[in-house]
Write a protein that holds these residues in place. Structure first.
Motif, PDB file in Angstrom:
ATOM      1  N   ALA A  27       0.846  -1.189   0.000  1.00 34.67           N
ATOM      2  CA  ALA A  27       0.000   0.000   0.000  1.00 34.67           C
ATOM      3  C   ALA A  27       0.885   1.243   0.000  1.00 34.67           C
ATOM      4  CB  ALA A  27      -0.917   0.000   1.224  1.00 34.67           C
ATOM      5  N   ARG A 150      -6.699  -6.723   7.465  1.00 33.04           N
ATOM      6  CA  ARG A 150      -6.826  -5.273   7.577  1.00 33.04           C
ATOM      7  C   ARG A 150      -7.804  -4.888   8.677  1.00 33.04           C
ATOM      8  NH1 ARG A 150      -5.532  -2.575   1.887  1.00 33.04           N
ATOM      9  NH2 ARG A 150      -4.475  -4.309   0.880  1.00 33.04           N
ATOM     10  N   ALA A 221       1.312  -7.531   4.501  1.00 30.35           N
ATOM     11  CA  ALA A 221       0.820  -8.013   3.219  1.00 30.35           C
ATOM     12  C   ALA A 221       0.970  -9.528   3.125  1.00 30.35           C
ATOM     13  CB  ALA A 221       1.574  -7.332   2.076  1.00 30.35           C
ATOM     14  N   ARG A 340      -2.605   0.587   4.792  1.00 30.06           N
ATOM     15  CA  ARG A 340      -3.521  -0.397   4.197  1.00 30.06           C
ATOM     16  C   ARG A 340      -4.978  -0.074   4.527  1.00 30.06           C
ATOM     17  NH1 ARG A 340      -2.000  -5.697   3.429  1.00 30.06           N
ATOM     18  NH2 ARG A 340      -3.343  -6.458   5.120  1.00 30.06           N
TER      19      ARG A 340
END
Length: 600
Positions: A27, A150, A221, A340
């Protein structure tokens, strides 16, 4: 921002979050100021918890400062002189300070935790509510495991920066100031010498923080990818077993796990180097202090108690300075999480209520009209529907059939305003659906999806999902009309029996009848059936059709199907063909039977 620019931004952001077999780009980095501007308003009403945490922590630090001074007094006035009469008063004061410091520490820790957990709950609610406003295609086109990461790990990291981390920063700075001031009070020149190494602490922290942020972003990630593989493997376990793909799935998880492992080892390496480096620098400072302090004692300019107190203050000060560096690492990790989450929050709903949109008054009659509708999905060049027009009256059944890609399911998405057409309009009772609120529109439309969607609750809960305020008698009546009552009697706990994850403890026909009961209870004037017989055998179809006819009675019904055998004889049939880029206006051709239309 106009609608065209909004769609362009959404398309770019969607591509960043799109489903991928390998981890995509990280991100985009978000500044600390942007992070606070985005999430600080979420602390409203909770800031006094954090303020109280800071006050209590500062009080505890002040008690420690005074306690060290008492220790120095006892050393010089009691231990050195061997005067026990001078011991009891400072000893009692020392004990009292310990009790106050302990109480303040407990109160500060707890109030900070209360504020942090409530902030965490509020922030997760906010992000989840935002995701709920997006088109269903948003979650369908993304890896569920990454979205879950997230909503959990990344949001927790933001809390560590905005809530408890901010409290820790303020209290650490206050403690450092107190201990430094106390050290200066004892010997200011000696304090200046020892603080000459402070810039080295700050430089080392800054260097490590930038590297730690990159490592944290990579780890998050990778964690999302690994969660996605686990979720997909467990959700599709029957398929995995049927195709003997257990070893393949294990290898897929291993590959994702190796990426996560490398990212974690990078973080572990940075942490393992940072800690000992700070300890070595702290030891150098203390050695300098003891050496210079011994010289000062030998010359009579410093007492033993003064030296011990000075060393104690520095022993408390250096960890505080080191803690500031660790906070910088925490901020770097939190920044990776905020990147993110902010990226996800920037994606806006493709459809919103128009300014001045009003709710539908009461219950709609249910006249549905597609008026010269043309629609192309975002990111595609080929239109799905071109100049489509037809009308469905209350109590009428229209069946939409055609090959895959002809736009059958798109009709339901446009009717429910998951998307808006680029040209033409969808009308309900003669009113453009864009001129009414989405909530009131969807209150008047019930859809049975191609895949029967159930929650992992009880039979009763899944039926009542159609209308949560329904009474138990109304739920039971809907179940009887849908034929649910027949098989519920065979379940161990009746209506309180669990249907399992996504309803997998029930058969396909039982799930479909339960969905019909939910739709009956909802009692909307417009009904959309999206391939209602998919995956059902002929015997099950025969059992489902009876409650389905009861559901359709008196309602405006659009049935989307590829199999005309399941269409009632009294239905009007519309046949859709995939639109070509060069198509002109859509034309209707009446067949000889007088009951079927062709769109070409």
């Amino acid at each position: 921002m106009d609608s065209r620019e909004s769609r362009r931004v959404n398309r770019r952001l969607s591509l960043r979050l799109a489903d991928r077999s390998e981890r995509g780009p990280l991100a985009p980095a978000v500044s600390l100021r942007r992070t606070f501007r985005e999430f600080w308003p979420d602390t409203r009403g909770l800031r006094w918890f954090f303020a109280a945490g800071v006050v209590f922590a500062v009080l505890a630090a002040l008690c420690e400062v005074v306690a060290i001074r008492l220790f120095a007094h006892i050393t010089d006035e009691v231990l050195t002189t061997r005067d026990m009469d001078a011991f009891w008063t400072p000893a009692g004061a020392w004990l009292g300070l310990a009790v106050v410091a302990g109480g303040a520490s407990i109160a500060g820790t707890y109030t900070t935790a209360v504020g942090a957990e409530r902030f965490l709950l509020r922030l997760r609610d906010r992000v989840f509510a935002h995701l709920q406003k997006l088109s269903p295609d948003f979650s369908e086109n993304r890896r569920l495991g990454d979205l879950m990461a997230r909503l959990t790990d990344d949001i927790e990291a933001i809390e560590e920066m905005m809530g408890s981390g901010l409290v820790k920063l303020l209290t650490t700075v206050a403690s450092a100031v107190f201990f430094a001031a106390a050290a200066f009070f004892i010997r200011w020149d000696l304090a200046l010498v020892t603080m000459a190494l402070f810039p080295a602490f700050l430089i080392a922290s800054k260097v490590f923080a930038s590297r730690f942020r990159t490592a944290s972003a990579t780890e998050r990630a990778s964690n999302g990818d690994m969660n996605s593989v686990i979720e997909e493997g467990l959700a599709n376990q029957a398929l995995v077993h049927a195709y003997n793909r257990e070893a393949s799935e294990s290898r897929r998880l291993h590959r994702a796990g190796r990426g996560w492992l490398r990212a974690n080892l990078r973080q572990a390496w940075l942490s393992s180097v940072y800690g000992p480096l700070m300890q070595v620098m702290e030891t150098i400072c203390l050695i300098v202090i003891l050496g210079v302090g011994a010289w000062e004692i030998a010359t009579g300019r410093l007492t033993l108690g003064g030296l011990l107190a000075f060393a104690a203050y520095l022993a408390m000060l250096y960890p505080a300075v080191q803690s500031l560096g660790e906070i910088a690492l925490t901020v770097s990790e939190a920044a990776a999480g905020s990147d993110r989450v902010i990226e996800m929050l920037k994606i806006q709903p493709t459809v919103t209520d128009r300014p001045g949109a009003e709710p539908i008054p009461g219950r709609a009659r249910g006249v549905i009209a597609f008026d010269h509708v043309t629609f192309t999905y975002p990111g595609r060049r080929r239109p799905t529907l071109v100049d489509l027009s037809f009308t469905v009256e209350p109590g009428e059944l229209v069946a939409c059939t055609g090959p895959s890609g002809a736009g059958k399911s798109t009709l339901a998405k446009l009717l429910l305003r998951f998307y808006d057409p680029q040209a033409g309009a969808v009308l309900l009772d003669g009113i453009d659906v864009r001129d009414v609120t989405r909530q009131s529109l969807r209150d008047n439309v019930t859809i049975l999806h191609q895949e029967t969607l159930l929650f992992a609750g009880s039979v009763r809960d899944n039926i009542a999902y159609g209308r949560p305020d329904a009474s138990p008698d109304e739920v039971l009546a809907a179940a009887e009309l849908a034929g649910v009552h027949d098989f519920v009697k065979t379940l161990p706990r009746g209506y309180d029996s669990s249907v399992g994850q996504r309803g997998r403890l029930l058969s396909g026909g039982q799930r479909q009848r339960l969905a019909i009961a939910r739709a009956i209870l909802r009692d909307a004037p417009v009904l959309v059936l999206d391939e209602p017989m998919t995956g059902l055998d002929e015997d099950t179809v025969a059992r489902v059709m009876e409650p389905l006819r009861r559901l359709m009675a008196g309602r405006t019904t659009i049935m989307i199907t590829h199999d005309l055998r399941h269409v009632p004889d009294d239905a009007r049939v519309i046949h859709l063909e995939p639109a070509a880029p060069s198509h002109g206006p859509v034309k209707f051709r009446r067949w000889a039977a007088g009951a079927e239309f062709l769109i070409f």
